[in-house]
Scaffold this motif. Structure first.
Motif, PDB file in Angstrom:
ATOM      1  N   GLY A 159       0.830  -1.200   0.000  1.00  0.00           N
ATOM      2  CA  GLY A 159       0.000   0.000   0.000  1.00  0.00           C
ATOM      3  C   GLY A 159       0.863   1.248   0.000  1.00  0.00           C
ATOM      4  N   GLU A 160       0.215   2.396  -0.152  1.00  0.00           N
ATOM      5  CA  GLU A 160       0.944   3.650  -0.237  1.00  0.00           C
ATOM      6  C   GLU A 160       1.363   4.135   1.143  1.00  0.00           C
ATOM      7  OE1 GLU A 160      -1.298   6.559  -2.331  1.00  0.00           O
ATOM      8  OE2 GLU A 160      -1.250   5.476  -4.221  1.00  0.00           O
ATOM      9  N   GLY A 161       2.560   4.654   1.240  1.00  0.00           N
ATOM     10  CA  GLY A 161       3.048   5.260   2.468  1.00  0.00           C
ATOM     11  C   GLY A 161       3.302   6.736   2.246  1.00  0.00           C
ATOM     12  N   LEU A 162       3.639   7.448   3.319  1.00  0.00           N
ATOM     13  CA  LEU A 162       3.905   8.870   3.195  1.00  0.00           C
ATOM     14  C   LEU A 162       5.135   9.105   2.324  1.00  0.00           C
ATOM     15  CD1 LEU A 162       2.748  11.546   4.227  1.00  0.00           C
ATOM     16  CD2 LEU A 162       4.439  11.485   6.062  1.00  0.00           C
ATOM     17  N   PHE A 163       6.122   8.220   2.439  1.00  0.00           N
ATOM     18  CA  PHE A 163       7.301   8.284   1.597  1.00  0.00           C
ATOM     19  C   PHE A 163       7.382   6.967   0.825  1.00  0.00           C
ATOM     20  CE2 PHE A 163       8.417  10.916   5.284  1.00  0.00           C
ATOM     21  CZ  PHE A 163       8.664  12.106   4.631  1.00  0.00           C
ATOM     22  N   GLU A 164       7.366   7.073  -0.482  1.00  0.00           N
ATOM     23  CA  GLU A 164       7.432   5.871  -1.304  1.00  0.00           C
ATOM     24  C   GLU A 164       8.891   5.453  -1.462  1.00  0.00           C
ATOM     25  OE1 GLU A 164       4.753   4.230  -2.065  1.00  0.00           O
ATOM     26  OE2 GLU A 164       3.665   5.800  -1.034  1.00  0.00           O
ATOM     27  N   ILE A 165       9.458   4.893  -0.408  1.00  0.00           N
ATOM     28  CA  ILE A 165      10.858   4.492  -0.415  1.00  0.00           C
ATOM     29  C   ILE A 165      10.936   2.975  -0.458  1.00  0.00           C
ATOM     30  CG2 ILE A 165      13.037   4.596   0.823  1.00  0.00           C
ATOM     31  CD1 ILE A 165      12.023   7.122   2.182  1.00  0.00           C
ATOM     32  N   ALA A 166      11.587   2.470  -1.532  1.00  0.00           N
ATOM     33  CA  ALA A 166      11.818   1.024  -1.650  1.00  0.00           C
ATOM     34  C   ALA A 166      10.547   0.213  -1.444  1.00  0.00           C
ATOM     35  CB  ALA A 166      12.898   0.586  -0.658  1.00  0.00           C
ATOM     36  N   SER A 167       9.447   0.687  -2.002  1.00  0.00           N
ATOM     37  CA  SER A 167       8.189  -0.026  -1.856  1.00  0.00           C
ATOM     38  C   SER A 167       8.249  -1.358  -2.583  1.00  0.00           C
ATOM     39  CB  SER A 167       7.042   0.826  -2.403  1.00  0.00           C
ATOM     40  OG  SER A 167       5.852   0.086  -2.454  1.00  0.00           O
ATOM     41  N   LYS A 168       7.840  -2.422  -1.895  1.00  0.00           N
ATOM     42  CA  LYS A 168       7.822  -3.740  -2.512  1.00  0.00           C
ATOM     43  C   LYS A 168       6.797  -3.819  -3.648  1.00  0.00           C
ATOM     44  CE  LYS A 168      10.693  -6.381  -0.044  1.00  0.00           C
ATOM     45  NZ  LYS A 168      11.353  -5.349   0.732  1.00  0.00           N
ATOM     46  N   ASP A 169       5.795  -2.924  -3.643  1.00  0.00           N
ATOM     47  CA  ASP A 169       4.771  -2.944  -4.687  1.00  0.00           C
ATOM     48  C   ASP A 169       5.356  -2.601  -6.049  1.00  0.00           C
ATOM     49  OD1 ASP A 169       3.086  -3.435  -2.587  1.00  0.00           O
ATOM     50  OD2 ASP A 169       2.351  -1.379  -2.449  1.00  0.00           O
ATOM     51  N   GLU A 170       6.421  -1.803  -6.067  1.00  0.00           N
ATOM     52  CA  GLU A 170       7.051  -1.390  -7.328  1.00  0.00           C
ATOM     53  C   GLU A 170       8.441  -1.990  -7.479  1.00  0.00           C
ATOM     54  OE1 GLU A 170       5.745   2.947  -8.314  1.00  0.00           O
ATOM     55  OE2 GLU A 170       6.178   2.894  -6.166  1.00  0.00           O
ATOM     56  N   ALA A 171       8.652  -3.128  -6.855  1.00  0.00           N
ATOM     57  CA  ALA A 171       9.981  -3.732  -6.821  1.00  0.00           C
ATOM     58  C   ALA A 171      10.037  -5.047  -7.579  1.00  0.00           C
ATOM     59  CB  ALA A 171      10.411  -3.955  -5.375  1.00  0.00           C
ATOM     60  N   ALA A 172      11.243  -5.434  -7.850  1.00  0.00           N
ATOM     61  CA  ALA A 172      11.520  -6.756  -8.405  1.00  0.00           C
ATOM     62  C   ALA A 172      12.811  -7.244  -7.764  1.00  0.00           C
ATOM     63  CB  ALA A 172      11.657  -6.707  -9.921  1.00  0.00           C
ATOM     64  N   MET A 173      12.917  -8.551  -7.556  1.00  0.00           N
ATOM     65  CA  MET A 173      14.082  -9.121  -6.892  1.00  0.00           C
ATOM     66  C   MET A 173      14.589 -10.298  -7.699  1.00  0.00           C
ATOM     67  SD  MET A 173      14.306 -10.301  -2.889  1.00  0.00           S
ATOM     68  CE  MET A 173      13.935  -8.644  -2.305  1.00  0.00           C
ATOM     69  N   ILE A 174      15.908 -10.357  -7.874  1.00  0.00           N
ATOM     70  CA  ILE A 174      16.531 -11.440  -8.618  1.00  0.00           C
ATOM     71  C   ILE A 174      17.784 -11.890  -7.859  1.00  0.00           C
ATOM     72  CG2 ILE A 174      15.674 -10.637 -10.856  1.00  0.00           C
ATOM     73  CD1 ILE A 174      18.411  -9.399 -11.393  1.00  0.00           C
ATOM     74  N   PRO A 175      18.358 -13.047  -8.205  1.00  0.00           N
ATOM     75  CA  PRO A 175      19.609 -13.480  -7.561  1.00  0.00           C
ATOM     76  C   PRO A 175      20.731 -12.476  -7.828  1.00  0.00           C
ATOM     77  CG  PRO A 175      18.548 -15.329  -8.636  1.00  0.00           C
ATOM     78  CD  PRO A 175      17.785 -14.116  -9.054  1.00  0.00           C
ATOM     79  N   TYR A 176      21.643 -12.364  -6.854  1.00  0.00           N
ATOM     80  CA  TYR A 176      22.712 -11.380  -6.979  1.00  0.00           C
ATOM     81  C   TYR A 176      23.591 -11.650  -8.207  1.00  0.00           C
ATOM     82  CZ  TYR A 176      26.873  -8.632  -6.025  1.00  0.00           C
ATOM     83  OH  TYR A 176      27.921  -7.757  -6.136  1.00  0.00           O
TER      84      TYR A 176
END
Length: 414
Positions: A200-217
């Protein structure tokens, strides 16, 4: 039993007096209403802001220390240009610390960049892409709503698999199931194996998982240049619950890093250790100042309201002097008269306090974007407590004077 009965009769007398002078009652409670409203409104706003902001910084994790070149908050008076000369953290340092540290629950290594994720003709720009090691899930909370996290073999083999956020998934796959589909990141194909829980939205959109993607290093390093003059990676270490303040971990971490980097005893550290608590404590001190301002603003209003109640109570004693004399001549005790006027002052103040709290509660229904106002039980109790104290302080002197009146002189006052 007789004492309780007398108290109840005092309450009834007080309520009757307030009803008989309704206009005066309303005018008297306005000051208290404004004061309580000001204090509780500020506290409600501060609590809501603090909760929202800390939620936005939840990605930092709890009981976590990160190794970076820069100090996030505070720190010694250190020339900024020296920070840039510090070396980047390396994968070899990560493996060294992972094996070496005894006061750590887990150690992870990661790097991040903004990029565009594509599926067919759909794309999501500004995706927070992070390359992680398998231990990342042991340091930070990685809530996967659908699918799963990476297996250790997928991480070690640098497989092209990805976990994406809810917004990314809805944009790329508006009418289909994302799990098992292939997306493109910088031209490389990745199979979606999981979807993060919606934050959900927070006051500061910092590193939001909603707009993230994760892959192996390892897969991340194939797409982006990591290291000196490239993307800066980060080592994160989670401390043990038994290590209060992570003092033992911090000391061990400093010694291990200095040994790994070959620093001499006379040389200063060429790294910074950042705790999530640093930012939280800084935020807490800011909100303490705002809360103090709320006390000052509301305090003046309450002070005016208190004087107003005291003035009305003196007038009330003057008007009812004859009645007080009659009550005393019929056997009324001093404490009965005292309670009668004291309860009247407290009720008057409480009515103002409750009105102020109701107004604040009404404000919580306002739509303020991502900021949700919440009136807590703590603030409600605080408001009622302050109102009661103001009522007692404002009414104690007039009530005492009324209780000490001579019944003969009081009757003659008519």
């Amino acid at each position: 039993m007789i004492f309780l009965k007398l108290i109840w009769e005092s309450v009834l007398f007080a309520m009757q007096a307030l009803k008989s002078n309704l206009t005066r009652t309303i005018l008297s409670l306005l000051g208290v209403t404004v004061g309580i409203f000001a204090i509780i409104a500020v506290f409600t706003l501060v609590d809501s802001l603090e909760k929202n902001i800390k939620s936005s910084f939840s990605f930092l994790g709890s009981n976590v220390v990160t190794v970076n070149r820069f100090q996030f908050v505070g720190g010694p008076d250190y020339p900024w240009w020296k920070y840039f000369r510090r070396p980047y953290s390396t994968y070899s340092e990560y493996t060294f610390l992972k094996e070496k540290l005894r006061n750590a629950e887990a150690v992870s290594f990661s790097a991040g960049a903004n990029t565009t994720v594509q599926f067919g003709s759909n794309s999501y720009k500004g995706t927070n892409l992070t390359g992680v090691t398998y231990t990342y899930k042991d340091v930070y909370d990685v809530p996967v709503q659908k699918g799963r996290f990476f297996t250790e073999s997928e991480i070690n083999g640098s497989r092209n698999v990805a976990i994406i956020g809810e917004k990314v998934a809805n944009t790329l796959f508006p009418n289909s199931e994302p799990i098992g589909k292939e997306i493109k990141i910088k031209g490389a194909k990745f199979v979606v194996i999981g979807i993060f829980e919606l934050e959900g939205e927070g006051l500061f959109e910092i590193a939001s998982k909603d707009e993230a993607a994760m892959i192996p290093y390892g897969s991340f390093t194939k797409l982006f240049f990591v290291g000196k003059n490239g993307i800066e990676p980060s080592i994160a270490v989670k401390g043990l619950e038994s290590d209060i303040g992570m003092i033992a971990l911090e000391n061990e971490l400093i010694g291990s890093l200095r040994a790994k980097r070959g620093l001499k005893p006379t040389e200063e550290d060429n790294f910074s250790l950042n705790k999530s608590e640093f930012i939280m404590n800084t935020l807490g001190s800011i909100f303490d100042v705002i809360s103090g301002a709320g006390w000052v603003i509301g305090g003046f209003s309450i002070l005016v309201g208190g004087f107003g109640i005291a003035n009305i109570m003196f007038v009330s004693v003057k008007e009812r002097t004859n009645i007080i004399g009659i009550q005393k001549s019929l056997g009324a005790k001093n404490y009965f008269i005292l309670f009668q006027f004291l309860f009247e002052a407290v009720f008057l103040s409480l009515i103002g306090g409750v009105t102020g709290i109701i107004i604040v509660y009404g404000l919580t229904f306002l739509q303020l974007g991502s900021l949700e106002l919440i009136l807590s039980l703590k603030n409600i109790v605080l408001g009622l407590g302050i109102s009661s104290i103001i009522g007692i302080v404002s009414g104690i002197v007039p009530a005492t004077l009324a209780a000490k009146l001579d019944p003969v002189e009081a009757i003659r006052a008519a």
